[in-house]
Scaffold this motif. Structure first.
Motif, short mmCIF file in Angstrom:
data_model
loop_
_atom_site.label_atom_id
_atom_site.label_comp_id
_atom_site.label_asym_id
_atom_site.label_seq_id
_atom_site.Cartn_x
_atom_site.Cartn_y
_atom_site.Cartn_z
N ASN A 38 0.79 -1.24 0.44
CA ASN A 38 -0.11 0.24 0.25
C ASN A 38 0.84 1.40 0.54
O ASN A 38 1.42 1.46 1.24
CB ASN A 38 -1.12 -0.04 1.39
N GLY A 97 -3.44 0.44 -4.32
CA GLY A 97 -2.52 -1.21 -3.62
C GLY A 97 -1.84 -1.91 -4.35
O GLY A 97 -3.50 -2.50 -5.67
N PRO A 156 -5.44 -2.24 4.42
CA PRO A 156 -6.49 -1.34 3.86
C PRO A 156 -7.56 -1.59 4.18
O PRO A 156 -8.82 -0.97 4.67
CB PRO A 156 -6.31 -2.22 2.48
N PHE A 215 -8.75 4.97 -1.81
CA PHE A 215 -7.78 3.94 -2.25
C PHE A 215 -7.97 2.83 -3.45
O PHE A 215 -9.72 2.89 -3.74
CB PHE A 215 -8.51 2.94 -1.14
#
Length: 577
Positions: free
Chosen positions: A286, A304, A344, A354
């Motif tokens: 991440n 990610g 996450p 994200f």
């Protein structure tokens, strides 16, 4: 006829200090261009001839598909760009200025707004469509890092064209006509190129393809499959992602103590020692960055990707336009993000955006941070333990990755963008209310295509492909002249050389005559090689035997021809190639 004795030309023996690529080095050394300021170049006589030849090929093929040439100003008012939002979206890329009354203007980076407004002002019925308009116009973009000579400048010559159709079927036909014209243009220019799928970026719209000139110095990276015709810019490359699974079928999330694991490799080594059968590809990396919007506002973003791959920030930026991607290091402002142990699972709670790579699919389970110092979690499942806000091709593409179409290994190469075609759709028609009265008597919103070719950039791309260790080797279609006559001597050689040059000129060829008396034959030959005209005629010592030498610049081959036959031989060579 051009004569070296009076031609405004000075060749250089040394490379310019700031030259990074062959085209920059050779175009300056051969006297085609000269630097004025970073990213700004003047064109000298020979350079302007090459530029004009490239533009002529483009115009001929655009005219052949029925497109009509127009010309817009480079100095443009703010209002149309404000209406489409691009006054702000372009950010620092615009050259902005004010007139004496304080009104805002810009130097045009592109002219979609003006094309749309022109058609809106002139056409009102479906009977007027389809229509395609184009211009060859100087553009201005305030490049942060102008480089590589005329390949990436702040001022450049571009052909931009736009099609206007009544419906999507008409747009598809116009798009194909332009695409076919581009194929003819780049083949006539002698370029080796690849057509690749691309991201629309600032243009918006649906279908988008780039024409890339194959060159190791190119700024664009693309993938291609040798087994099928798939090819794409890495920013648009598709991924053979694993199939989705039922998130509830995966084992429960488990938090583990993982002290002293600052890297993916150290984490994998520790977990394998604990009996977990995994590799770096099973981990979820991440990466925290921030997005800078054209308004100056900044937003935190986490990306990610599988832990065995790096993030391709250029690909991310292409997919989050108009925002710019900036590094982030101020973790103190976000206590919920534990550096080195970010997962996450908490992003929704902290309202952190994200985005994930397509390889991270619903139901896939990952090893990732547990958001506590010294702890990681296994079996962190997408769709159960976290939900991304979007999917972008964020992970680096590797040589040998599977083709998304046929599964064969992909190759990675570099290229120079020389053309781009878009099925633009109704973005600009919507902004300006571009409607025509349809066949049913009701207003119909027009749909548009957009098509660009970098004219000055094409000159550099040709030079990148067409050179050797001696200088430029122009394709005949763009060379500044058809034949370069070198007089390597005095007396009879001078008289015969001048006569041959004049006869070639009278036969309709464009001739450059090196008639300099104070230059040695060695210097004249080096200049001919550097300048790069396809055919060189040498009137030298062999004249005593009644022959003249004809050299092919590309192959390096030379042959002698009787004086009486040389004009016919050269004309045949030029017109037959």
């Amino acid at each position: 006829m051009l004569r070296m004795s009076t031609l405004f030309l000075r060749t250089l023996r040394e490379d310019p200090a700031d030259a990074e690529v062959p085209s920059h080095r050779l175009l300056v050394r051969a006297g085609y261009v000269r630097r004025v300021a970073p990213g700004i170049y003047s064109w000298l006589p020979l350079g302007l001839k090459v530029l004009g030849n490239v533009a002529a090929v483009i115009r001929e093929e655009m005219d052949a598909i029925g497109a009509q040439e127009v010309q817009f100003p480079a100095l443009l008012p703010r209002e149309p760009y404000e209406q489409t939002g691009r006054w702000t979206e372009y950010g620092d890329g615009l050259f902005r200025l004010k007139d004496r009354k304080g009104n805002d203007y810009l130097l045009g980076p592109t002219h979609e707004e003006l094309f749309t407004l022109m058609v809106k002002s002139e056409y009102s019925s479906y009977k007027d469509l389809p229509v395609s308009l184009y211009q060859v116009q100087t553009k201005y973009r305030d490049e942060a890092r102008p480089r590589a000579g005329i390949l990436r400048g702040r001022e450049f010559l571009m052909k931009d064209s736009y099609s206007f159709d009544l419906d999507d079927e008409g747009l598809a036909a116009s798009y194909q006509a332009h695409r076919d014209a581009y194929v003819k243009i780049f083949e006539r220019l002698g370029l080796e190129y690849k057509i690749v799928s691309a991201v629309s970026g600032a243009m918006g719209g649906s279908a988008s393809e780039e024409f890339l000139a194959v060159a190791p110095t190119g700024e664009d990276t693309y993938v291609s499959c040798s087994n099928c015709d798939y090819a794409a810019n890495v920013e648009a490359a598709q991924v053979r992602a694993p199939e989705a699974r039922d998130p509830q079928s995966q084992p429960p999330l488990e938090v583990l103590d993982t002290p002293d694991t600052p890297t993916i490799d150290s984490l994998v080594e520790l977990l394998r020692s604990k009996g977990y059968d995994l590799t770096a590809a099973d981990t979820l990396k991440n990466v925290v960055v921030q997005l800078k919007q054209p308004t100056g506002e900044r937003e935190l973003l986490v990306i990610g990707v599988p832990g065995d791959r790096e993030v391709d920030l250029k690909a991310v930026e292409a997919n989050v336009f108009p925002a710019e991607v900036e590094p982030f290091d101020d973790f103190a402002k976000y206590p919920g993000l534990v550096r080195g142990y970010i997962g996450p699972q908490v992003f929704k709670d902290h309202k952190i955006r994200f985005l994930v790579d397509p390889r991270i699919t619903p139901g896939s389970a990952w090893v990732t941070g547990a958001n506590e110092p010294g702890k990681h979690a296994v079996n962190v499942v997408m769709g159960r333990d976290f939900e991304p806000d979007g999917v972008v091709p964020a992970a680096e593409v590797r040589e040998g990755d599977a083709c998304p179409v046929c599964g064969s290994p992909l190759a990675i190469d570099r290229g120079i963008e020389i053309g781009h075609v878009f099925q633009l759709g109704r973005k600009f028609a919507d902004a300006f209310g571009l409607d025509v009265l349809g066949p049913q008597g009701k207003p119909v919103r027009v749909t548009m295509g957009a098509y660009g070719i970098g004219v000055s950039r094409a000159v550099a791309a040709i030079a990148e492909q067409a050179h050797d260790d001696k200088g430029l080797v122009w394709p005949r279609s763009v060379a500044p002249v058809d034949v370069h006559v070198v007089i390597a001597g005095q007396g009879e050689q001078n008289e015969v050389g001048g006569r041959v040059a004049q006869e070639l000129e009278d036969a309709g060829l464009k001739v450059l005559l090196d008639d300099r008396h104070k230059v040695s034959p060695g210097v004249a030959f080096k200049d001919a090689e550097l300048i790069g005209t396809p055919t060189v005629v040498v009137v030298g010592k062999a004249l005593a035997d009644g022959v003249i030498e004809i050299r092919d610049r590309k192959s390096g081959n030379a042959r002698t021809v009787p004086v009486a036959d040389v004009v016919a031989e050269v004309v045949r060579e030029v017109r037959g190639s």
